[in-house]
Write an enzyme that holds these catalytic residues in place. Structure first.
Site, PDB file in Angstrom:
ATOM      1  N   GLY A 264       0.771  -1.235   0.049  1.00  0.00           N
ATOM      2  CA  GLY A 264       0.072   0.032   0.004  1.00  0.00           C
ATOM      3  C   GLY A 264       0.870   1.360  -0.007  1.00  0.00           C
ATOM      4  N   GLU A 267       6.493   3.907   4.927  1.00  0.00           N
ATOM      5  CA  GLU A 267       6.690   5.110   5.710  1.00  0.00           C
ATOM      6  C   GLU A 267       8.225   5.722   5.732  1.00  0.00           C
ATOM      7  OE1 GLU A 267       6.235   1.815   6.574  1.00  0.00           O
ATOM      8  OE2 GLU A 267       7.546   1.511   8.461  1.00  0.00           O
ATOM      9  N   HIS A 300      -1.780   6.121   8.628  1.00  0.00           N
ATOM     10  CA  HIS A 300      -0.863   4.689   8.851  1.00  0.00           C
ATOM     11  C   HIS A 300       0.380   5.346   8.672  1.00  0.00           C
ATOM     12  CE1 HIS A 300       0.074   0.693   9.285  1.00  0.00           C
ATOM     13  NE2 HIS A 300       0.951   0.879   8.566  1.00  0.00           N
ATOM     14  N   GLU A 301       0.909   5.836   7.493  1.00  0.00           N
ATOM     15  CA  GLU A 301       2.323   6.087   7.167  1.00  0.00           C
ATOM     16  C   GLU A 301       2.946   7.265   8.141  1.00  0.00           C
ATOM     17  OE1 GLU A 301       3.550   3.405   5.777  1.00  0.00           O
ATOM     18  OE2 GLU A 301       1.687   2.733   4.987  1.00  0.00           O
TER      19      GLU A 301
HETATM   20  N1  TRP Z   1       5.984  -0.717   6.315  1.00  0.00           N
HETATM   21  C1  TRP Z   1       4.694  -0.591   5.289  1.00  0.00           C
HETATM   22  C2  TRP Z   1       3.598  -0.179   5.983  1.00  0.00           C
HETATM   23  O1  TRP Z   1       2.677  -1.144   6.433  1.00  0.00           O
HETATM   24  C3  TRP Z   1       4.762  -2.172   4.501  1.00  0.00           C
HETATM   25  C4  TRP Z   1       5.492  -2.208   3.224  1.00  0.00           C
HETATM   26  C5  TRP Z   1       5.288  -1.223   2.248  1.00  0.00           C
HETATM   27  C6  TRP Z   1       6.250  -3.313   2.573  1.00  0.00           C
HETATM   28  N2  TRP Z   1       6.165  -1.925   1.220  1.00  0.00           N
HETATM   29  C7  TRP Z   1       6.497  -3.053   1.505  1.00  0.00           C
HETATM   30  C8  TRP Z   1       6.432  -4.542   3.374  1.00  0.00           C
HETATM   31  C9  TRP Z   1       7.254  -3.782   0.568  1.00  0.00           C
HETATM   32  C10 TRP Z   1       7.227  -5.299   2.746  1.00  0.00           C
HETATM   33  C11 TRP Z   1       7.577  -4.969   1.415  1.00  0.00           C
HETATM   34  O2  TRP Z   1       3.246   0.519   6.015  1.00  0.00           O
HETATM   35 ZN    ZN Z   2       2.745   0.270   8.409  1.00  0.00          ZN
END
Ligand code: TRP
Ligand code: ZN
Length: 878
Positions: A264, A267, A300-301
């Protein structure tokens, strides 16, 4: 193939060397990128002492290696598989590493890659090692500075984390920018963007009076779709100050939307990178659900800045430390922005259909896993959504103020550190002098606990005795389970639906009319006294714990709770239980070859909902939504694909036949007169009207088809347009093709809208759907390298079309397996997620089980299998 390595939590060792500063220089070209990294290293006083320095690195060409300015000889270092090892490393020193990488050939979308002609990065979890050799683990936190050099005409915008400190021209058409991030961070939070992007700018003044520049970057043609994302960002920034006392810490916050993205959004410190699906929206192109999704993902981010970035994870087993907590925070944000009750029910519905199934399958794992082969496979509903439920239970046990005290202590104690879920729970306990010893089992034990409730009312003694018991089923590798500490929020309702004063045996006086009972034993009894009338218990209010509740309700109790429970979740749940009972008995009739019987009590209940104009329309729409086929499948010992579909549609049609006029009246009453608005009332009215439409369409009458067609033609917003198109496309009618073609012609230039068009066709419960999906794979708008397209077409078919995917011929399985094998070579993360559609294979009938097993075995025998796909296939078959 030889099985890839398993990583274990018990093997964790602190890093031998720490990185103080990292200077990165990128030279971006059309066929490759050159990267120079300068690491200032020193021995970790908490490490194992001097010894070799091991760096991670994948898919790159090493072009230079110097230690304190001296080029290293071949015998001083070794490259094996995915590591570079320096045998002799002094206690401190500067290491300079030059590598060449090929972003243009990167289809895995991890590391540095190209999307739509622009450069961007995705480093979580272990993508940084595709950019440079580095100790690519979250407990190594360094201060980064990043210099980017590129062609100015093609890549006018050059971005990285932190603050821009210098930029300028370089001759022969090239330019550069230098960024510095003052906050030490792990490599997974690094980001770089270089491209031709347009900017929307705004500002936010923090409560201490600092002005923060807010920049959102999109393609020029999408500038008219950024307003909602920017508004959401400012709301999130304000909310985190008010609810958690957290202020933003840099002078600039940037968001970039890209079309090719595995998840999605991400961050990265000061430079969030988003799947464009979670940025771009206007009423004509985005549904109300899309707008809500954007608000929640932007939140969220942003919230990760404190829960994830300022305080990060010690290792990837601690992923829920940031993800569970941040999901909890984004859920609370959305609840405060709209209707708390509606949001809670939506979250519970998502948890039950995704996470409960995961917990009951071959990939079941605790919120804090103990081992993994590929960490990318652990960005799961368990780590995210169940992790958020665990945080919510802590809030329920401590109360709002106690929870805030715990959060404050957590931030004060661990700012700037890489920590564990134990550290989080300890801060919560210490701030409240509470004991969370038993509670910690929620992090370690997989599986969804089953809680049973039964009760007796004793008229003579005026007591009500409630017995609660718990049991958690075995999961892979965890045959025996211990009792959990489970908060059960409850009340007792009198015959008019009012909450009765609660007094447990042994208490002096009644206190309050609702409580949180703490279930800690395998079975516990609670005796309430001084009750003049027999109550109906309202249990697990607000879904106070992620458990399956089996409560001894009679049909009359359920009707009563649906009509009266002041707790919105329990009220909704009573309706769901009624529908589930009706559908399960329909499935039995279907299996036995009997005519399905209709439960008239349900029609009465639904009729009352439809005429009740006190009800929030969004809540009414949720009451009308039938349990999903996936959730129903989860409730059966052996999944009956046809039975579920037939019995669920029978219920829908039965209700529509009996209540046609009432549905029509609700449809008309909730038709929008005024201009499109996103306020919760208007959103709720659209939801209710479209729920009514779905019932009316089940009548399969020509004038109802006209109703949907009229709505489709007149709609001035995507919510109404999609709802009508979905109805038309999911039933075999003469206008089906016409409507789909019209939609395509209208939106052929808008990739995100075309994703909806693909998904609607892939989820049609019609014969021949697989042929349509196959044809759509050849459509010029379909791109196998774009994850959104794969999810929209193939993912929707595999997970959102039970009758299609599970077609008795097995063709659906073979088709999806072919795609998994194809994607394995292009994008392992996406391949492994798609493969998850097979996880429940053991729960189907013998024929389907054999067909799915054969596909899993075929996949496992594929040469050059990625660790991602290997892990899912092998654990599924184990
Ligand atoms: N940290 C991200 C979120 O939950 C998750 C995420 C984004 C992610 N891109 C990714 C995890 C690629 C693994 C691979 O906000
Ligand atoms: Zn996250």
């Amino acid at each position: 193939m030889s099985a890839p390595n398993t990583i274990f939590l018990k093997d964790y060792q602190p890093p031998r060397y720490l990185v103080e500063t990292l200077r990165l220089d990128f030279d971006l070209h059309e066929t490759h990128a050159d990267v120079r990294a300068r690491l200032v290293l020193r021995l970790n006083p908490q490490g194992q002492g001097p010894g070799p320095l091991v760096l991670n690195g994948q898919d790159m060409e090493l072009r230079g290696l110097r230690l304190d300015g001296r080029a290293l000889n071949a015998h001083e270092y070794a490259i094996t598989g995915d590591t570079l090892t320096l045998s002799e490393m002094p206690e401190s020193g500067e290491l300079e590493i030059e590598t060449r990488i090929r972003p243009q050939e990167n289809t895995a979308l991890e590391g540095l890659y190209q999307s739509g002609g622009n450069f961007c990065t995705q480093c979580e979890a272990e993508g940084f090692r595709r950019i440079s050799y580095y100790p690519d683990r979250p407990d190594v936190m360094a201060r980064f500075s990043t210099r980017i050099e590129a062609d100015k005409a093609r890549y006018p915008v050059l971005l990285s984390n932190g603050n821009l400190v210098e930029a300028g021209e370089l001759g022969n058409g090239r330019h550069f920018a230098l960024w510095e991030d003052p906050f030490p961070k792990p490599s997974y939070l690094f980001a770089l963007v270089a491209g031709n992007l347009a900017q929307v700018a705004d500002t936010f003044t923090t409560r201490s009076g600092r002005e923060v520049a807010l920049h959102i970057y999109v393609q020029q043609k999408n500038l008219d779709k950024v307003e909602h994302a920017m508004r959401s960002l400012k709301l999130a920034m304000r909310w985190d100050e008010e609810r958690f006392g957290r202020e933003y810490d840099l002078d600039i916050f940037q968001i970039v939307a890209v079309d090719d993205f595995n998840m999605g959004a991400m961050e990265n410190k000061g430079l969030n990178i988003f799947n464009s699906k979670y940025v771009l929206a206007k009423a004509e192109t985005a549904t109300d659900g899309d707008f809500e999704g954007i608000e929640s993902v932007i939140g969220h981010e942003y919230f990760h800045n404190w829960t994830g970035n300022r305080i990060t994870c010690r290792d990837w087993f601690q992923l829920s430390l940031k993800e569970g907590l941040t999901v909890f925070r984004d859920q609370e944000f959305s609840a405060d922005m709209g209707s708390r009750a509606v949001r809670r029910i939506q979250d519970v519905r998502a948890l039950r259909s995704m996470q409960f199934a995961e917990d009951a399958g071959p990939m079941a794992h605790p919120v804090r896993p103990e081992s993994y082969i590929e960490i990318n496979n652990f960005y799961t509903a368990t780590v995210y959504e169940k992790g958020a439920e665990v945080i919510r239970m802590i809030l329920t046990l401590l109360g709002r103020e106690g929870f805030r005290r715990g959060m404050d202590l957590y931030f004060a104690r661990h700012d700037g550190q890489a920590v564990t879920t134990d550290d989080f729970v300890t801060a919560m306990a210490d701030a409240n002098e509470a004991d969370f010893g038993q509670f910690q089992r929620w992090y370690r034990q997989a599986g969804t606990p089953e809680v049973s409730a039964n009760w007796q009312y004793d008229a003579e003694n005026r007591t009500f005795t409630l017995t609660l018991s718990q049991r958690t089923p075995a999961t892979p590798g965890q045959p025996d389970k211990l009792p959990l500490h489970i908060p059960i929020a409850m009340a007792l309702l009198d015959p008019s639906g009012r909450e009765m004063p609660l007094q447990l045996e042994g208490e002096e006086t009644p206190a309050g009319t609702s409580r949180v009972l703490e279930l800690r034993e395998a079975a516990q009894t609670f005796r309430f006294v001084n009750l003049a009338q027999p109550p109906v218990p309202s249990l697990l209010r607000g879904f106070s714990a992620p458990v399956r509740l089996a409560a001894e309700y009679t049909d009359q109790d359920l009707v009563f709770l649906l009509a009266h429970d002041p707790d919105a979740f329990c009220r909704w749940e009573a309706g769901q239980q009624m529908a589930i009972k009706a559908i399960l008995s329909g499935i039995q009739d279907f299996r036995a070859g009997r005519r399905l019987a209709f439960n008239e009590a349900l029609a009465d209940a639904v009729g009352r909902i439809l005429v009740d104009d006190e009800l929030d329309p969004a809540f009414a729409a949720l009451l009308l939504a039938l349990p999903s086929e996936t959730y129903l499948a989860d409730l059966l010992d052996v999944v009956d694909v046809e039975g579920i579909h037939v019995a669920r549609e029978f219920l829908r049609q039965g209700l529509a036949m009996r209540l046609k006029d009432v549905f029509l009246a609700a449809y008309r009453r909730n038709s929008d007169q005024g201009p499109y608005s996103l306020d919760p009332e208007a959103v709720g009215r659209r939801a209710l009207r479209n729920a009514a439409l779905s019932y009316l369409m089940s009548l399969e009458e020509p004038d109802m088809t006209d109703l949907a067609l009229g709505q489709y033609q007149r709609a001035d917003n995507m919510t109404d347009s999609m709802a009508a198109l979905g109805q038309l496309a999911h039933r075999d009618s003469p206008v089906r093709r016409e409507a789909l073609d019209d939609f395509y012609a209208r939106w052929r230039e808008d990739a995100l809208v075309l994703d909806k068009w693909f998904a609607i066709q892939a989820t049609a419960p019609l014969p021949g759907v697989l042929d349509e999906v196959r044809q759509l794979m050849q459509h010029p708008a379909f791109e196998i390298r774009n994850p959104n397209k794969v999810r929209a077409l193939i993912g929707s078919f595999a997970r959102g079309n039970p009758t299609g995917f599970h077609d008795a011929s097995g063709e659906g399985y073979a088709f999806v397996a072919d795609q998994v094998i194809h994607l394995n070579a292009l994008n392992p993360q996406i391949a492994a997620r798609l493969l998850g559609a097979f996880n429940a294979w053991r729960r189907y009938d013998p024929q389907r089980r054999a067909l799915m097993q054969a596909q899993l075995e075929r996949i496992l025998q594929t040469p050059a299998l990625s660790p991602d796909v290997y892990e899912v296939a092998s654990k599924s078959l184990a």
